[in-house]
Write an enzyme that holds these catalytic residues in place. Structure first.
Site, mmCIF file in Angstrom:
data_model
loop_
_atom_site.group_PDB
_atom_site.id
_atom_site.type_symbol
_atom_site.label_atom_id
_atom_site.label_comp_id
_atom_site.label_asym_id
_atom_site.label_seq_id
_atom_site.Cartn_x
_atom_site.Cartn_y
_atom_site.Cartn_z
ATOM 1 N N CYS A 24 0.836 -1.195 0.000
ATOM 2 C CA CYS A 24 0.000 0.000 0.000
ATOM 3 C C CYS A 24 0.876 1.252 0.000
ATOM 4 O O CYS A 24 1.553 1.511 -0.981
ATOM 5 C CB CYS A 24 -0.962 -0.038 1.192
ATOM 6 S SG CYS A 24 -2.362 1.082 1.013
ATOM 7 N N HIS B 124 -3.576 -5.680 1.050
ATOM 8 C CA HIS B 124 -2.917 -5.874 2.348
ATOM 9 C C HIS B 124 -2.885 -7.351 2.746
ATOM 10 O O HIS B 124 -3.802 -7.829 3.428
ATOM 11 C CB HIS B 124 -3.678 -5.105 3.428
ATOM 12 C CG HIS B 124 -3.477 -3.629 3.388
ATOM 13 N ND1 HIS B 124 -2.405 -3.001 3.989
ATOM 14 C CD2 HIS B 124 -4.215 -2.654 2.816
ATOM 15 C CE1 HIS B 124 -2.497 -1.688 3.794
ATOM 16 N NE2 HIS B 124 -3.584 -1.451 3.081
ATOM 17 N N GLU C 77 -1.185 -8.657 5.029
ATOM 18 C CA GLU C 77 -1.084 -8.781 6.491
ATOM 19 C C GLU C 77 -2.447 -8.689 7.171
ATOM 20 O O GLU C 77 -2.565 -8.942 8.365
ATOM 21 C CB GLU C 77 -0.113 -7.723 7.040
ATOM 22 C CG GLU C 77 -0.675 -6.316 7.224
ATOM 23 C CD GLU C 77 -0.804 -5.505 5.940
ATOM 24 O OE1 GLU C 77 -0.684 -6.073 4.839
ATOM 25 O OE2 GLU C 77 -1.048 -4.277 6.038
#
Lengths: 768, 230
Positions: B86, B203, B205
Site C-alpha cells: 500500500c 494488504h 497482512e
C-alpha cells in the site's frame, strides 16, 4: 488584587456581554463571583465555560438520574471517556460526541475534527483506539445540498480516521426531512488499555509543570463551543471560520506520543484541548484535582504573532494536549515529544493557592477564585410540556390510513422500503472508510447488526454499535429513549456479545422551549429505565442542544453507543443466511403495531402514530437468549427486526451479502389474523430473525428464557427465490430483485450530477 | 529469517505487519525507526501501509528521503528482499525501487473492500507457495492505488513476468468491474526486474486468519521462508 485589563481591551458593555452569550443574570453572577468587573479575557473564558456545550447547564440535573454504576465500570461520567473492565487486566475506554453545527456549515472539516476530538478523548485515558463508529442524520437525498453534506461528511470522517489508522467499523445513517436544516454528526471511538495504565485528567502536585503538547495554537475555532450552543440561523454560514481545521497526520503522531507519555511514568494527568481549548482543559483539570493553576500565555507555542491571551485561551486549534508532568521530568517529556517531531512547552504550574490565574508575562489578565470557575456555572431546569401536535399524531389510528393500489403486492412495498436510504445498504459510505486496518475486524460494516473486533492477545471479542430511532423519540420520547437502548442491545446480542455499557450523544433542539425540554427529560428517563433493565450503565456522553434551523428542530435523537463482550470470539454470529436448508426462526412475536414506522414514512409520507411498545423484560430475555445461543453455537445467523419490520429483516438476511445471496421460503400463516402490512412491515420490538441447522435446540433455549419462538421458513439455494406465504396468499420473486433494490439505492441517488452547497440551501429557504 | 518493519511518521500498518510475521508466520521481526541508519540485520524489509509524513505533497514522496530509506535502497541494490504494501508500494515507486507510479483512484474516493487477486506469477520469492492463476481474497484500503506506467515500461513488466497480481472477478477475469481503482491492466502488484522487490496495493497482512475473513495472505510470507529453505 486580581486581574486588570490589558491595554486595548474593549470596555465591558451590556452589548459585549450579550455578544458573548451571557444573560444579564449570568453576568451578575460572574461579577458577584469576582467581586469586580471582569476583564475582557475573563469574559471570554466564562463565555466558553458557561456555554451549554461545556457546562451542561440545562441538562445536568436530568443526566444525574441515569444509572452509572456496575462492578465492571472503572470510570463513569465526568472524565474524557468512560472505562469498563473486560477481564484479564484489560479495559475498554469509549465515548461518543457530536460535531453537528460545524458539520452543518463546513461538512468536511466539521466531521473530520469531530473524529479527531473523540479519538483524543479516548487516548487521553491511556487507551489505544481500536475502532471508530459514526451516527449520522441527514435530510432527504433528493436535495443537492444534502448530497453535498453527505459527500463532505463521509470524506471528512474517512480521510481523518483512515490516516490515523483506526478502523471505522460500524454506525448508522438515517435520512429524514426532519434533519434537512441541521444534520447530526456523532462520532464514537473505542480504545483498549491495560487497567494499570488508566490515567485521569486530574491536576495534582503543587509545583508540577503544566505543559502544552502537540500542534501550535492558532486563531482557528475561536468560540467554537459558543457556536455549538446556539440555533443554526441564516447567519451561521458566516461563522464558518469558527470551524476548526484538522490534521490527521499530527493526530497520529500525538496519539503515539501521548500513549508513550502515559506509560513512561513522567506525567500525572493529560487532557485534550477540545472545545474551548486551553481554557476548559486547564480549568477542568484544576477543578478535578481541587488545586490552583497558573498559566502564562506568552509561553504557549503559537502559529502567528500578536495573539492576545483571549485568543490563545479560546483557540480550538486541533491536535493539542495539556499535560501535567512530574516536576523535574520536563526533559523526559520533551524528549518523547521530540521523538515524534512535536512541540512541548511548559506554560504554567500547579499551585497551592486556590485560584485559576492567567498571566501575559507578569501581567495578570484573568483570575478566578478556586475551582468555582467550573462549579459556579448556573444550572437551569426549564419548563417541560409536551406539544399538542405530537399528542394528536400519537393518537392517530394508523390502520385507517388507506393502502395504495400498488400495495396489493407486498413485494412492491418491500422493494420500496429496501430502497429507502435509511434502510438501504450503506456500502457507498462505508467503503470510503478503512474498516480492516489493525487486522482485528471480525465483522465489519454490512456483515452483521454490530461490528466485532478481536481483542489482541486474548480470545475475546468486542462488539460495538450505535443506534437511535428519532422518529420514535419524537412521537413518544420515553418509549423512544427505551427503544434506542434496547435496539442497540439487541444488535450487540445478535453477534453473540453480552451488552456491557453505553455512552450517549443527546441531540435535541432548543431546551428553552418547553416541548423540547419535555422530549429531553422523557427520553433520558426512558434510556435510564432500559439501561437498568439491561444492566448497561451509562459511562459518559455528550449533550448537543440547539439543533434547530429555520426549518425547525431535528427529531430528538438520543444516540446510544454500546459496547458488548464476547467471552469467546470464535462464537461470533454474523447477520446473513448462509446455509441452504437451515431453518429460519423468529424470536419474539409479531403484533398489529404499525405506528411511527418507516413504512408509514416511506410509502405514505407520514410521521405519525404511536411507536411500538417496548417491554424491557422481554428485551432482556431476548438478549440473554441470543447470547446463550451464540455460545452454544446453534446459530448460523442472527439479525434483529427494526426499521421496516419483519419482511425487511428477512430480505436483508437473504441478500446483505450480495455475492452470496440466498433464497428463502417464508410462511407466516400462523399470523394470518394480523393485518398483512403490520405483520410484514410493523416494527414490533423484541424480535430477531435467526437461522439454524438445529431449530429444536434454538427452540429449547428460547423456551428456557421465556422467549416466544416461531419456525417461519427455510433458507433457500444460492441466488434462489424469496417467497412469503400468508394463508392462501403467496408472493415470490428472485432474490436478486430485492438485492438490487437494497444495494443500488444509495449509489444511484448519489450518482445524480448536482452535489452543491448552494442549491436548496435550507437557511435561505427558511428565511423567505 | 528476520523481517524488519519500518515505522515512518504516519505509518499505521506497521504493527499489523509485525504481528503477521511473528504470530501468523512464527518468524522474527524487528521494528526499524525512520530516523535510524540501521536495518538491524533484517533479511527482509517491509515498507508498511499508512500515510507516511501525512502523504503530503504526494503519497510516499517524502518518505523516500528519510534516513532509513537510504539503507533500504542499498539493501535492495544488493539484491535484498523488500516488500512494499500500500503506502509502502507508493514509497518503493517514489524511491525507484519499482517502476511506475500510483495515482488517485479513478473514483476519486477512498476504497476499502475485499478484492479478488489472480496470481500471475507463482515463481517469485514472494509467491512460490501459490499456484499460477490461483484466486486470493485480500482487502484493499487506499485512495491512491491506480497503478500506471508508460507503454514501454508496461511491455517490459509483462514480458519479464513482473506483474504478480491482478484484480479479477470471482470467475478469474480481469474485468473493468473487478478493478477497484482504475489500475492499468488491473495490475495490483509487481516485482522489480531483479525479482527482489515486491510492491502491492492489497494488504496480505490483513488476511492471515480465517476469522479476519481470509487467510490467503499468509502464503505470501510463507513463500519467503520457502525461498530461503530452497
Amino acid at each position: 488584587m486580581g486581574a486588570t485589563p490589558r491595554p486595548g481591551d474593549p470596555v465591558i458593555t451590556p452589548a459585549l456581554v450579550a455578544e458573548h452569550g451571557l444573560t444579564p443574570d449570568e453576568y451578575t453572577r460572574l461579577e458577584r463571583m469576582l467581586g469586580r468587573t471582569p476583564t475582557f479575557t475573563e469574559l471570554g473564558i466564562i463565555s466558553a465555560l458557561w456555554s451549554e456545550h461545556c457546562s451542561y447547564k440545562h441538562s445536568r440535573p436530568v443526566l444525574r438520574t441515569l444509572p452509572t454504576k456496575a462492578p465492571w465500570v472503572l470510570q463513569g461520567p465526568g472524565e474524557n471517556a468512560g472505562v469498563i473492565s473486560v477481564g484479564d487486566g484489560l479495559a475498554v475506554a469509549f465515548k461518543i460526541e457530536s460535531h453537528n453545527h460545524p458539520s452543518a456549515v463546513e461538512p468536511y472539516q466539521g466531521a473530520a475534527t469531530g473524529v479527531g476530538g473523540i479519538l483524543r478523548d479516548v487516548f487521553t485515558m491511556g487507551a489505544r483506539p481500536v475502532a471508530m463508529l459514526n451516527s449520522l442524520r441527514f435530510g432527504a437525498l433528493d436535495s443537492a445540498r444534502v448530497r453535498w453534506l453527505v459527500s463532505g461528511v463521509v470524506k471528512g470522517i474517512g480521510d481523518y480516521g483512515n490516516c490515523v489508522g483506526i478502523p471505522t467499523v460500524a454506525g448508522e445513517v438515517v435520512f429524514d426531512p426532519a434533519y434537512e436544516g441541521n444534520p447530526l454528526v456523532n462520532a464514537m471511538c473505542v480504545g483498549v488499555l491495560q487497567e494499570k495504565d488508566l490515567i485521569r485528567a486530574k491536576a495534582q502536585g503543587v509545583g508540577n509543570p503544566v505543559i502544552a503538547v502537540g500542534a501550535r495554537t492558532g486563531r482557528d475555532g475561536i468560540h467554537g463551543a459558543s457556536f455549538a450552543s446556539e440555533d443554526l440561523t441564516e447567519a451561521s454560514e458566516a461563522k464558518r471560520p469558527r470551524v476548526q481545521v484538522g490534521d490527521p497526520f499530527t493526530e497520529k503522531l500525538l496519539l503515539e506520543a501521548s500513549l508513550e507519555l502515559i506509560t513512561s511514568g513522567h506525567i500525572v494527568a493529560i487532557q485534550d484541548m477540545g472545545a474551548a481549548g486551553l481554557t476548559s482543559s486547564s480549568a477542568e483539570m484544576a477543578e478535578r484535582g481541587d488545586v490552583g493553576v497558573t498559566i502564562d500565555t506568552t509561553l504557549v507555542p503559537v502559529r502567528e504573532t500578536g495573539m492576545t491571551p483571549y485568543e490563545i485561551l479560546l483557540s480550538e486549534s486541533q491536535e493539542r494536549m495539556l499535560v501535567v508532568a512530574k516536576k523535574g521530568h520536563e526533559d523526559h517529556v520533551r524528549a518523547i515529544l521530540e521523538k515524534w517531531d512535536l512541540v512541548a512547552a511548559v506554560i504554567g504550574e500547579v499551585i497551592a493557592e486556590p485560584v485559576y490565574r492567567v498571566t501575559e508575562g507578569d501581567h495578570v489578565v484573568a483570575e478566578f477564585p478556586g475551582s468555582r470557575l467550573v462549579t459556579d456555572c448556573p444550572v437551569y431546569t426549564p419548563d417541560a410540556a409536551e406539544g399538542a401536535d405530537v399528542q394528536r399524531l400519537r393518537a392517530e389510528d394508523v390502520h385507517a390510513i388507506p393502502e395504495k393500489a400498488e400495495e396489493s403486492d407486498p413485494l412492491w412495498t418491500l422493494r420500496q422500503l429496501l430502497s429507502s436510504p435509511t434502510i438501504a445498504s450503506k456500502r457507498w459510505i462505508t467503503r470510503q472508510y478503512d474498516s480492516t486496518v489493525r487486522a482485528s475486524t471480525m465483522l465489519g460494516p454490512g456483515d452483521a447488526d454490530a461490528a466485532v473486533i478481536r481483542l489482541k492477545g486474548t480470545n475475546k471479542g468486542l462488539a460495538v454499535k450505535t443506534d437511535c430511532n428519532g422518529r420514535y423519540v419524537y412521537l413518544e420520547p420515553r418509549v423512544g429513549g427505551r427503544i434506542a437502548v434496547a435496539e442497540c442491545a439487541r444488535n450487540i446480542a445478535c453477534t453473540g456479545a453480552r451488552p456491557m455499557a453505553i455512552t450517549n450523544c443527546l441531540n435535541f433542539g432548543n431546551p428553552k422551549r418547553p416541548e423540547v425540554f419535555f422530549q429531553f427529560r422523557e427520553a433520558v428517563a426512558g434510556m435510564g429505565e432500559a439501561c437498568t433493565a439491561l444492566d448497561t450503565p451509562v459511562t459518559g456522553g455528550n449533550v448537543s442542544f440547539y439543533n434547530e434551523s429555520p426549518l425547525g428542530a431535528v427529531f430528538p435523537t438520543p444516540t446510544i453507543g454500546m459496547v458488548g463482550l464476547l467471552e469467546c470470539a470464535d462464537d461470533v454470529v454474523q447477520g446473513a443466511f448462509r446455509t441452504p436448508g437451515d431453518a429460519i426462526l423468529l424470536l419474539g412475536t409479531p403484533t398489529a403495531e404499525l405506528g411511527a414506522s418507516e413504512y408509514l414514512s416511506r410509502i405514505h409520507g407520514r410521521t405519525t402514530g404511536a411507536p411500538p411498545a417496548c417491554n424491557l423484560a422481554h428485551e432482556r430475555a431476548l438478549v440473554d437468549c441470543l447470547v446463550e445461543a451464540a455460545a452454544a453455537r446453534v446459530l448460523s445467523s442472527a439479525h434483529d427486526c427494526s426499521d421496516g419490520g419483519l419482511a425487511v429483516a428477512l430480505a436483508e438476511s437473504a441478500m446483505m451479502r450480495r455475492e452470496a445471496a440466498v433464497g428463502a421460503d417464508i410462511d407466516l400463516s400462523a399470523f394470518a389474523s394480523l393485518p398483512v402490512r403490520a405483520l410484514l412491515f410493523g416494527e414490533a420490538q423484541g424480535r430477531a430473525v435467526v437461522s439454524s441447522p438445529n431449530p429444536d435446540a434454538v427452540a429449547a433455549l428460547a423456551a428456557r428464557h421465556g422467549v416466544p419462538v416461531h419456525r417461519i421458513g427455510t433458507v433457500g439455494a444460492s441466488g434462489g427465490s424469496f417467497s412469503i406465504t400468508v394463508g392462501s396468499h403467496r408472493w415470490s420473486t428472485g432474490v436478486e430483485t430485492i438485492a438490487d433494490a437494497w444495494h443500488d439505492a444509495i449509489p444511484s441517488l448519489m450518482a445524480r450530477v448536482a452535489i452543491s452547497s448552494d442549491d436548496a440551501a435550507p437557511a435561505a429557504a427558511g428565511s423567505a | 529469517m528476520k523481517f524488519g518493519v519500518i515505522t515512518f511518521p504516519g505509518s499505521n500498518c506497521d504493527e499489523d505487519a509485525v504481528l503477521a510475521v511473528t504470530e501468523g508466520l512464527g518468524a522474527d521481526a524487528v521494528r526499524l525507526w525512520h530516523k535510524d541508519h540501521d536495518l538491524q540485520g533484517a533479511d527482509v524489509v517491509i515498507l508498511p501501509g499508512g500515510f507516511s509524513y501525512g502523504d503530503y505533497l504526494r503519497a510516499g514522496a517524502i518518505a523516500r528521503f528519510s534516513p532509513i530509506m537510504q539503507e533500504v535502497i542499498a539493501h535492495a541494490n544488493r539484491g535484498g528482499p523488500v516488500i512494499g504494501i500500500c503506502n509502502g508500494f507508493q514509497i518503493a515507486c517514489e524511491a525507484h525501487l519499482l517502476p511506475g507510479a500510483l495515482l488517485r483512484n479513478d473514483s476519486l474516493q477512498f476504497r476499502s473492500q475485499e478484492v479478488i487477486l489472480r496470481v500471475e506469477n507463482a515463481s517469485t520469492r514472494f509467491t512460490n507457495r501459490y499456484t499460477a492463476g490461483q484466486l486470493l481474497r485480500i482487502p484493499i484500503a487506499h485512495g491512491d492505488g491506480r497503478f500506471t506506467i508508460e507503454a514501454d515500461g508496461l511491455r517490459r513488466l509483462e514480458d519479464a513476468g513482473q506483474v504478480v497480481f491482478r484484480y479479477v472477478d470471482s470467475k478469474g477475469n480481469a474485468t473493468a468491474g473487478a478493478n477497484p481503482n482504475g489500475s492499468l491492466d488491473n495490475i495490483a502488484g509487481i516485482v522489480s526486474a531483479g525479482g527482489n522487490v515486491l510492491g502491492m496495493m492489497p494488504h496480505p497482512e490483513r488476511a492471515i486468519y480465517q476469522w479476519l475473513g481470509s487467510r490467503d495472505g499468509l502464503a505470501l510470507f510463507e513463500s519467503m521462508l520457502a525461498h530461503v529453505a530452497a
